[in-house]
Design an enzyme around this catalytic site. Structure first.
Site, PDB file in Angstrom:
ATOM      1  N   ASP A 167       0.813  -1.216   0.000  1.00 11.06           N
ATOM      2  CA  ASP A 167       0.000   0.000   0.000  1.00 11.06           C
ATOM      3  C   ASP A 167       0.849   1.269   0.000  1.00 11.06           C
ATOM      4  OD1 ASP A 167       0.780  -0.900   2.567  1.00 11.06           O
ATOM      5  OD2 ASP A 167      -0.545   0.601   3.478  1.00 11.06           O
ATOM      6  N   ASP A 188       2.811  -7.576   0.801  1.00  9.01           N
ATOM      7  CA  ASP A 188       2.943  -6.829   2.058  1.00  9.01           C
ATOM      8  C   ASP A 188       1.909  -7.344   3.054  1.00  9.01           C
ATOM      9  OD1 ASP A 188       3.651  -4.827   3.872  1.00  9.01           O
ATOM     10  OD2 ASP A 188       2.149  -3.437   3.064  1.00  9.01           O
ATOM     11  N   MET A 245       0.951  -5.628   6.113  1.00  7.87           N
ATOM     12  CA  MET A 245       0.131  -4.553   6.651  1.00  7.87           C
ATOM     13  C   MET A 245      -0.470  -3.698   5.553  1.00  7.87           C
ATOM     14  SD  MET A 245       0.391  -4.610  10.032  1.00  7.87           S
ATOM     15  CE  MET A 245       0.412  -2.963  10.747  1.00  7.87           C
ATOM     16  N   ILE A 247      -8.262 -60.849 -37.483  1.00  2.60           N
ATOM     17  CA  ILE A 247      -8.976 -62.008 -36.957  1.00  2.60           C
ATOM     18  C   ILE A 247     -10.104 -62.372 -37.932  1.00  2.60           C
ATOM     19  CG2 ILE A 247     -10.352 -62.902 -35.032  1.00  2.60           C
ATOM     20  CD1 ILE A 247      -8.794 -60.979 -33.200  1.00  2.60           C
ATOM     21  N   ASN A 284     -18.753 -61.488 -32.566  1.00  6.80           N
ATOM     22  CA  ASN A 284     -19.563 -60.481 -31.866  1.00  6.80           C
ATOM     23  C   ASN A 284     -21.054 -60.767 -32.015  1.00  6.80           C
ATOM     24  OD1 ASN A 284     -17.726 -58.751 -30.608  1.00  6.80           O
ATOM     25  ND2 ASN A 284     -17.323 -57.648 -32.509  1.00  6.80           N
ATOM     26  N   ASP A 299     -14.477 -59.046 -26.968  1.00 10.57           N
ATOM     27  CA  ASP A 299     -13.396 -58.435 -26.185  1.00 10.57           C
ATOM     28  C   ASP A 299     -12.475 -59.502 -25.593  1.00 10.57           C
ATOM     29  OD1 ASP A 299     -14.402 -55.996 -26.813  1.00 10.57           O
ATOM     30  OD2 ASP A 299     -15.206 -55.532 -24.815  1.00 10.57           O
ATOM     31  N   GLU A 318     -10.414 -55.333 -35.222  1.00 12.82           N
ATOM     32  CA  GLU A 318      -9.775 -56.636 -35.029  1.00 12.82           C
ATOM     33  C   GLU A 318      -8.504 -56.745 -35.872  1.00 12.82           C
ATOM     34  OE1 GLU A 318     -12.540 -55.919 -36.631  1.00 12.82           O
ATOM     35  OE2 GLU A 318     -12.947 -57.285 -38.295  1.00 12.82           O
TER      36      GLU A 318
HETATM   37 MG   LIG Z   1       1.888  -1.859   4.270  1.00  9.30          MG
END
Ligand SMILES: [Mg+2]
Length: 457
Positions: free
Chosen positions: A10, A53, A55, A331, A338, A347, A373
């Site tokens: 400040d 700071d 303060m 494959i 499937n 899977d 596959e």
């Molecule tokens: Mg100060």
């Protein structure tokens, strides 16, 4: 290594003073005269480090720090509290608010630059890791920031290197309230001890008898197993100049004797939190790298990885004048697996297929799921004849033993077709090699499946 430093104070004269010193060292400096302004700048991610700071009217430095540290969007930004007096109670309040460090007015140039440099290094690393973690997050992984915010920093594993009995007994008693602590009074054993112990924090006395504590710190920084473990140095006030040297070689924080209990605990917690945070990020990076190059179902490499790596392998083969074999495997009648037995069965077949592929190839061969596959195996330093034998062995390993599906309740026959070729001509495009293997695969399918067809370059 430039960084953007936000100076918050400040009093305009104080701002000007720090600004001038930091600018002289080529840092980019931004300024704010109150907490609200400072928070806005942090939120826009415009700064790397904050000198704050304590303060200030309206919102004091502790409150600004608390807000920065409790917000996941800003909590990773290092905060250095600038206190008017060297008051332990201010320091403790600051540490509790999450401050990373302190400077006492009037600020010495050497200390200022050393601290800012050390925090800049940390910030750069954390930024890089966070950036990668955000990418992991986008593909559905854990948010490391969230767990870091809630981490108390307690329950760490600490190694204390100190050869003065009265000193280490006192420090160990204080730290044992929150952590597991090992004491190593013999500095020559300390590095070994540190490397073996998987510690979250090393606390090193710089006032060791006939031993340079800084050497130990520097060795810990260069050793693979300890390089990421934070180091907190402790020293007698007359050794303060050595602390600065320590910060340059990678010591993360320090305390001067006589050591204040609260400050020791708070600094240990801060370092341990930071350690866990970076570890977590690093694991996430590791996971996301794995995820990025691996096919989740089969554990083989994915297409993206194969395509980028194949170019490297082809180049290597060409420069070394070695052959490179490549096969595409498919494959047979996978769609009907499937359709007839369900996608879970499909899977199962893909997973088991990957297991058998791994058994049939060498460590240097690259196997990947190319899509659906379809699989690709790249074999460095392998000619068409040898690759043909490998392909045939693989074909037999698939056709010769039925595949278990429905958790082993059923077994079905599976066969594969393989198209095989080699890259032997220097500079041949990878895409052309893949195309030739694909043509060979097409012939294998056309000629009745469950077979290997080779196509010379
Ligand atoms: Mg100060």
């Amino acid at each position: 290594m430039s960084a953007r430093i936000l100076v918050v104070d400040d009093v305009p004269a104080n701002v000007k003073l720090l600004e001038a010193r930091l600018s002289a060292e080529y840092f980019d400096v931004m300024t704010a005269s109150n907490g609200t302004e400072a928070l806005a700048i942090c939120h826009r991610a415009e700064c790397d480090i904050i000198l704050l700071d304590v303060m200030m009217p309206d919102m004091d430095g502790f409150e600004v720090c608390r807000r920065i540290k409790s917000d996941p969007a800003t909590h990773h930004i290092p905060v250095v509290m600038v206190t008017a007096l060297d008051s332990p109670s201010d320091r403790n309040r600051g540490l509790e608010a999450g401050a990373d460090d302190f400077l006492t007015k009037p600020v010495s140039d050497v200390v200022l630059i050393a601290r800012v440099r050390s925090l800049t290094r940390l910030k750069m690393m954390t930024d890089e890791l966070r950036m990668r973690a955000i990418t992991s997050l986008e593909i559905g992984m854990q948010a490391p920031e969230r767990s870091a915010v809630s981490d108390t920093g307690k329950g760490g594993r600490i190694l204390l290197v100190d050869d003065r009995q009265s000193s280490y007994e006192r420090l160990a008693t204080i730290l044992a309230a929150e952590h597991t602590i090992d004491v190593e009074p013999n500095p020559t054993e300390a590095l070994f001890h540190a490397a073996e112990g998987n510690y979250d924090l090393l606390i090193v006395s710089l006032d060791l008898n006939n031993f340079d504590g800084l050497r130990l710190c520097s060795q810990a920084r260069s050793l693979e197993r300890t390089r990421h473990v934070p180091i907190l140095a402790i020293a007698d006030p007359e050794n303060a100049t050595r602390l600065l040297r320590g910060l340059e070689i990678g010591v993360n924080d320090y305390l001067l004797r006589p050591i204040d209990k609260t400050e020791l605990l708070a600094r240990a917690r801060t370092q341990i939190r930071r350690r866990r945070y970076t570890d977590h990020l690093r694991d996430n990076v590791q996971n996301s790298i794995e995820m990025a190059i691996t096919d989740a179902l089969t554990g083989l490499h994915n297409r993206r990885y194969m395509e980028s790596h194949l170019a490297t392998l082809a180049e290597q083969a060409a420069t070394r004048g070695k052959p490179l074999a490549l096969m595409i495997l498919d494959i047979d009648f996978f769609k009907s697996i499937n359709d007839n037995y369900g996608h879970d069965a499909g899977d199962d077949v893909l997973r088991e297929f990957a297991v058998r592929v791994r058994k049939s190839i060498r460590g240097i061969d690259l196997a990947c799921r190319y899509g659906g596959e379809e699989f690709v195996i790249v074999m460095p330093e392998t000619d068409l004849h040898v690759a043909g034998m490998v392909a045939e062995r693989l074909r037999r390993s698939i056709a010769g033993e039925p595949f278990a599906i429905h958790k082993g309740a059923m077994r079905i026959e599976v066969t594969i077709s393989i198209g095989l070729t080699t890259l032997e001509r220097k500079g041949e495009a990878v895409a052309d090699v893949l195309k030739r293997a694909d043509t060979a695969l097409y012939r294998a399918k056309h000629d009745g499946r469950n077979r290997v067809v080779s196509q010379a370059a």
